[in-house]
Design a protein around this motif. Sequence first.
Motif, PDB file in Angstrom:
ATOM      1  N   ASP A 186       0.837  -1.191   0.000  1.00 31.90           N
ATOM      2  CA  ASP A 186       0.000   0.000   0.000  1.00 31.90           C
ATOM      3  C   ASP A 186       0.876   1.246   0.000  1.00 31.90           C
ATOM      4  N   ALA A 187       0.365   2.318  -0.546  1.00 34.42           N
ATOM      5  CA  ALA A 187       1.109   3.575  -0.598  1.00 34.42           C
ATOM      6  C   ALA A 187       1.400   4.058   0.815  1.00 34.42           C
ATOM      7  N   PRO A 188       2.632   4.508   1.068  1.00 30.58           N
ATOM      8  CA  PRO A 188       2.947   4.997   2.411  1.00 30.58           C
ATOM      9  C   PRO A 188       2.224   6.306   2.706  1.00 30.58           C
ATOM     10  N   ASN A 189       1.988   6.526   3.974  1.00 28.86           N
ATOM     11  CA  ASN A 189       1.360   7.772   4.409  1.00 28.86           C
ATOM     12  C   ASN A 189       2.379   8.892   4.263  1.00 28.86           C
ATOM     13  N   PRO A 190       2.072   9.957   3.501  1.00 19.18           N
ATOM     14  CA  PRO A 190       3.057  11.024   3.310  1.00 19.18           C
ATOM     15  C   PRO A 190       3.339  11.817   4.580  1.00 19.18           C
ATOM     16  N   MET A 191       2.497  11.700   5.588  1.00 21.79           N
ATOM     17  CA  MET A 191       2.693  12.444   6.830  1.00 21.79           C
ATOM     18  C   MET A 191       3.658  11.749   7.789  1.00 21.79           C
ATOM     19  N   THR A 192       3.979  10.490   7.531  1.00 25.84           N
ATOM     20  CA  THR A 192       4.889   9.756   8.403  1.00 25.84           C
ATOM     21  C   THR A 192       6.052   9.219   7.579  1.00 25.84           C
ATOM     22  N   GLN A 193       7.060   8.739   8.263  1.00 22.48           N
ATOM     23  CA  GLN A 193       8.209   8.155   7.595  1.00 22.48           C
ATOM     24  C   GLN A 193       8.059   6.648   7.431  1.00 22.48           C
ATOM     25  N   GLU A 194       6.938   6.088   7.894  1.00 21.62           N
ATOM     26  CA  GLU A 194       6.731   4.649   7.822  1.00 21.62           C
ATOM     27  C   GLU A 194       6.526   4.208   6.379  1.00 21.62           C
ATOM     28  N   ALA A 230      -6.100   8.674  -8.883  1.00 20.25           N
ATOM     29  CA  ALA A 230      -5.836   9.739  -9.841  1.00 20.25           C
ATOM     30  C   ALA A 230      -4.786  10.683  -9.285  1.00 20.25           C
ATOM     31  N   GLY A 231      -4.000  11.263 -10.172  1.00 20.15           N
ATOM     32  CA  GLY A 231      -2.973  12.209  -9.756  1.00 20.15           C
ATOM     33  C   GLY A 231      -3.588  13.486  -9.216  1.00 20.15           C
ATOM     34  N   GLY A 232      -2.747  14.321  -8.670  1.00 22.98           N
ATOM     35  CA  GLY A 232      -3.206  15.578  -8.089  1.00 22.98           C
ATOM     36  C   GLY A 232      -3.590  16.575  -9.169  1.00 22.98           C
ATOM     37  N   MET A 233      -3.976  17.742  -8.740  1.00 21.43           N
ATOM     38  CA  MET A 233      -4.449  18.788  -9.645  1.00 21.43           C
ATOM     39  C   MET A 233      -3.375  19.205 -10.653  1.00 21.43           C
ATOM     40  N   ALA A 289       2.147  12.872  -8.744  1.00 16.20           N
ATOM     41  CA  ALA A 289       1.834  11.450  -8.633  1.00 16.20           C
ATOM     42  C   ALA A 289       1.066  11.188  -7.356  1.00 16.20           C
ATOM     43  N   ALA A 290       0.136  10.284  -7.431  1.00 16.07           N
ATOM     44  CA  ALA A 290      -0.683   9.962  -6.271  1.00 16.07           C
ATOM     45  C   ALA A 290       0.035   8.994  -5.338  1.00 16.07           C
ATOM     46  N   GLY A 291       1.190   8.455  -5.777  1.00 17.83           N
ATOM     47  CA  GLY A 291       1.903   7.525  -4.917  1.00 17.83           C
ATOM     48  C   GLY A 291       1.094   6.262  -4.687  1.00 17.83           C
ATOM     49  N   GLY A 292       0.689   5.645  -5.764  1.00 16.36           N
ATOM     50  CA  GLY A 292      -0.177   4.478  -5.679  1.00 16.36           C
ATOM     51  C   GLY A 292       0.529   3.251  -5.127  1.00 16.36           C
ATOM     52  N   PRO A 293      -0.192   2.154  -5.061  1.00 17.67           N
ATOM     53  CA  PRO A 293       0.368   0.914  -4.531  1.00 17.67           C
ATOM     54  C   PRO A 293       1.495   0.381  -5.411  1.00 17.67           C
ATOM     55  N   GLN A 294       2.426  -0.305  -4.758  1.00 17.19           N
ATOM     56  CA  GLN A 294       3.551  -0.896  -5.472  1.00 17.19           C
ATOM     57  C   GLN A 294       3.285  -2.376  -5.670  1.00 17.19           C
ATOM     58  N   THR A 295       3.489  -2.849  -6.894  1.00 20.03           N
ATOM     59  CA  THR A 295       3.214  -4.252  -7.189  1.00 20.03           C
ATOM     60  C   THR A 295       4.459  -5.007  -7.625  1.00 20.03           C
ATOM     61  N   ASP A 296       5.603  -4.338  -7.669  1.00 20.28           N
ATOM     62  CA  ASP A 296       6.807  -5.025  -8.119  1.00 20.28           C
ATOM     63  C   ASP A 296       7.275  -6.021  -7.053  1.00 20.28           C
ATOM     64  N   ASN A 297       7.932  -7.079  -7.502  1.00 17.91           N
ATOM     65  CA  ASN A 297       8.365  -8.152  -6.602  1.00 17.91           C
ATOM     66  C   ASN A 297       9.315  -7.666  -5.527  1.00 17.91           C
ATOM     67  N   ALA A 298      10.193  -6.716  -5.855  1.00 15.52           N
ATOM     68  CA  ALA A 298      11.160  -6.215  -4.870  1.00 15.52           C
ATOM     69  C   ALA A 298      10.447  -5.541  -3.699  1.00 15.52           C
ATOM     70  N   ALA A 299       9.449  -4.720  -4.001  1.00 14.85           N
ATOM     71  CA  ALA A 299       8.714  -4.029  -2.938  1.00 14.85           C
ATOM     72  C   ALA A 299       7.925  -5.020  -2.089  1.00 14.85           C
ATOM     73  N   ILE A 300       7.320  -6.016  -2.720  1.00 11.97           N
ATOM     74  CA  ILE A 300       6.548  -7.018  -1.974  1.00 11.97           C
ATOM     75  C   ILE A 300       7.469  -7.844  -1.093  1.00 11.97           C
ATOM     76  N   THR A 301       8.635  -8.265  -1.619  1.00 15.27           N
ATOM     77  CA  THR A 301       9.594  -9.047  -0.836  1.00 15.27           C
ATOM     78  C   THR A 301      10.098  -8.242   0.351  1.00 15.27           C
ATOM     79  N   GLU A 302      10.416  -6.973   0.137  1.00 11.12           N
ATOM     80  CA  GLU A 302      10.891  -6.105   1.227  1.00 11.12           C
ATOM     81  C   GLU A 302       9.816  -5.953   2.303  1.00 11.12           C
ATOM     82  N   ALA A 303       8.579  -5.780   1.904  1.00 15.42           N
ATOM     83  CA  ALA A 303       7.479  -5.646   2.870  1.00 15.42           C
ATOM     84  C   ALA A 303       7.273  -6.948   3.635  1.00 15.42           C
ATOM     85  N   GLU A 304       7.409  -8.094   2.953  1.00 23.04           N
ATOM     86  CA  GLU A 304       7.279  -9.385   3.641  1.00 23.04           C
ATOM     87  C   GLU A 304       8.384  -9.563   4.671  1.00 23.04           C
TER      88      GLU A 304
END
Length: 189
Positions: free
Chosen positions: A67-75, A156-159, A163-178
């Motif tokens: 899932d897209a990270p919250n822009p208000m936090t560093q998580e 959808a992107g901003g005005m 970029a809206a910072g959508g979800p990441q589906t690449d294998n590297a991001a999923i493996t890192e999150a796991e």
Amino acid sequence: MNPAVQNLVISLGVMQVARKIPFDDPDVLLYVRIGYVSVQVLVLGIYYYVSMAIKSKNDQTVLKYVDAPNPMTQEPGQLVTTTVRDYDLSETSKLLRSAYMGIAMMAFLHGYMKYTQPLFVQAIMGLKALYEATPVRVHLLGQKAEGDLKRPWKAAGGMFGGAAGGPQTDNAAITEAEKRVGGTSKKDD
């Protein structure tokens, strides 16, 4: 054209048309109210039909994404594991909540504040939002879930094209999150 800019342009154009409508005439106002209510009933009915279509397909294909990270936090973003059926139902539920919020806002603006032009504008914008809704495009209009319609759907992107910072589906991001999920669960034990 960017969807946010497109919505703004259409809203401004429809507001110019609404200025020409004689809302002081009770008959015209009645027809605008009927039109608004008809559009909202149509929107809610189509979302209900799409929900039923999703449930009848019962696609249990596993869908994993970060899932897209919250822009208000560093998580970093959280790993989400779901099925196509549950994902599509949750997205349709978001659309329903958005429609209900629009109806509540119009009830306040028209019922309490006595504004009439927003009824006309929101009826047109409701039809546009219905046509652009991704679950409607996939499950009602029969478009393939490929390209821009591939799950998980991107917001959808901003005005100004941000970029809206959508979800990441690449294998590297999923493996890192796991790994993060596996690492945090070991620390909790």
